[in-house]
Design a protein around this motif. Structure first.
Motif, PDB file in Angstrom:
ATOM      1  N   SER A  72       0.641  -1.198   0.032  1.00 43.19           N
ATOM      2  CA  SER A  72      -0.029  -0.029  -0.041  1.00 43.19           C
ATOM      3  C   SER A  72       0.907   1.207  -0.190  1.00 43.19           C
ATOM      4  O   SER A  72       1.911   1.501   0.434  1.00 43.19           O
ATOM      5  CB  SER A  72      -0.927  -0.096   1.162  1.00 43.19           C
ATOM      6  OG  SER A  72      -0.156   0.170   2.293  1.00 43.19           O
ATOM      7  N   ASN A  73       0.163   2.387  -0.657  1.00 46.04           N
ATOM      8  CA  ASN A  73       1.161   3.701  -0.461  1.00 46.04           C
ATOM      9  C   ASN A  73       1.257   4.017   0.911  1.00 46.04           C
ATOM     10  O   ASN A  73       2.310   4.727   1.134  1.00 46.04           O
ATOM     11  CB  ASN A  73       0.145   4.849  -1.016  1.00 46.04           C
ATOM     12  CG  ASN A  73       0.184   4.507  -2.719  1.00 46.04           C
ATOM     13  OD1 ASN A  73       1.134   3.898  -3.286  1.00 46.04           O
ATOM     14  ND2 ASN A  73      -0.667   4.978  -3.396  1.00 46.04           N
ATOM     15  N   TYR A  74       0.354   3.725   1.774  1.00 50.80           N
ATOM     16  CA  TYR A  74       0.432   4.169   3.252  1.00 50.80           C
ATOM     17  C   TYR A  74       1.723   3.528   3.687  1.00 50.80           C
ATOM     18  O   TYR A  74       2.607   4.088   4.287  1.00 50.80           O
ATOM     19  CB  TYR A  74      -0.463   3.832   3.954  1.00 50.80           C
ATOM     20  CG  TYR A  74      -0.146   3.804   5.622  1.00 50.80           C
ATOM     21  CD1 TYR A  74      -0.276   4.956   6.133  1.00 50.80           C
ATOM     22  CD2 TYR A  74      -0.050   2.839   6.455  1.00 50.80           C
ATOM     23  CE1 TYR A  74      -0.070   5.267   7.609  1.00 50.80           C
ATOM     24  CE2 TYR A  74       0.589   2.939   7.778  1.00 50.80           C
ATOM     25  CZ  TYR A  74       0.228   4.257   8.279  1.00 50.80           C
ATOM     26  OH  TYR A  74       0.447   4.323   9.553  1.00 50.80           O
ATOM     27  N   LEU A  76       4.488   2.127   1.963  1.00 50.70           N
ATOM     28  CA  LEU A  76       5.571   2.591   1.437  1.00 50.70           C
ATOM     29  C   LEU A  76       6.127   3.862   1.599  1.00 50.70           C
ATOM     30  O   LEU A  76       7.331   4.000   1.954  1.00 50.70           O
ATOM     31  CB  LEU A  76       5.319   2.486  -0.306  1.00 50.70           C
ATOM     32  CG  LEU A  76       5.096   1.099  -0.722  1.00 50.70           C
ATOM     33  CD1 LEU A  76       4.506   1.144  -2.141  1.00 50.70           C
ATOM     34  CD2 LEU A  76       6.314   0.051  -0.798  1.00 50.70           C
ATOM     35  N   ASN A  77       5.217   4.776   1.919  1.00 46.37           N
ATOM     36  CA  ASN A  77       5.597   6.066   2.474  1.00 46.37           C
ATOM     37  C   ASN A  77       6.050   6.027   4.136  1.00 46.37           C
ATOM     38  O   ASN A  77       7.226   6.518   4.189  1.00 46.37           O
ATOM     39  CB  ASN A  77       4.468   7.129   2.488  1.00 46.37           C
ATOM     40  CG  ASN A  77       4.081   7.528   0.940  1.00 46.37           C
ATOM     41  OD1 ASN A  77       4.899   7.297   0.219  1.00 46.37           O
ATOM     42  ND2 ASN A  77       2.905   7.722   0.732  1.00 46.37           N
TER      43      ASN A  77
END
Length: 87
Positions: A72-74, A76-77
Motif C-alpha cells: 500500500s502507498n501508506y 511504502l511512504n
C-alpha cells in the motif's frame, strides 16, 4: 474510540476536541494505549506496530493479507520515512 477527553455533554464536544491540539493529542494517546498490540506478531511492539494499528485498526493482528498492506502507498511512504530516520 479514544474515550471522551474533555467531554462536557455538549453537542459540539467532538468538534471542539478535534479542533484542539491538546485534546486531539490526548485522544490519540488514549487510543494507542488502549489498543496497541504486536500487530505483525514479531514479538516486539515497535513503530511498525504503531503504524499498522493506525492504518488497520485495533484488530490489526487479525489482518488477513499483509502482502497487500506492505504494497500500500501508506506502508511504502511510512517505510521510506522510517528507513531514512534510521540513517
Amino acid at each position: 474510540m479514544c474515550g471522551r477527553p474533555d467531554y462536557r455533554g455538549a453537542a459540539n464536544d467532538f468538534d471542539r476536541c478535534a479542533n484542539s491540539l491538546r485534546c486531539s493529542q490526548k485522544c490519540v494517546r488514549q487510543f494507542i494505549n488502549t489498543y496497541i498490540t504486536d500487530c505483525n506478531q514479531d514479538g516486539v511492539i515497535d513503530c511498525i506496530d504503531y503504524a499498522m494499528l493506525h492504518q488497520l485498526g485495533p484488530q490489526c493482528q487479525n489482518f488477513v493479507n499483509f502482502d497487500d498492506f506492505y504494497k500500500s502507498n501508506y506502508w511504502l511512504n511510512f517505510d521510506q520515512c522510517r528507513k531514512s530516520a534510521q540513517n
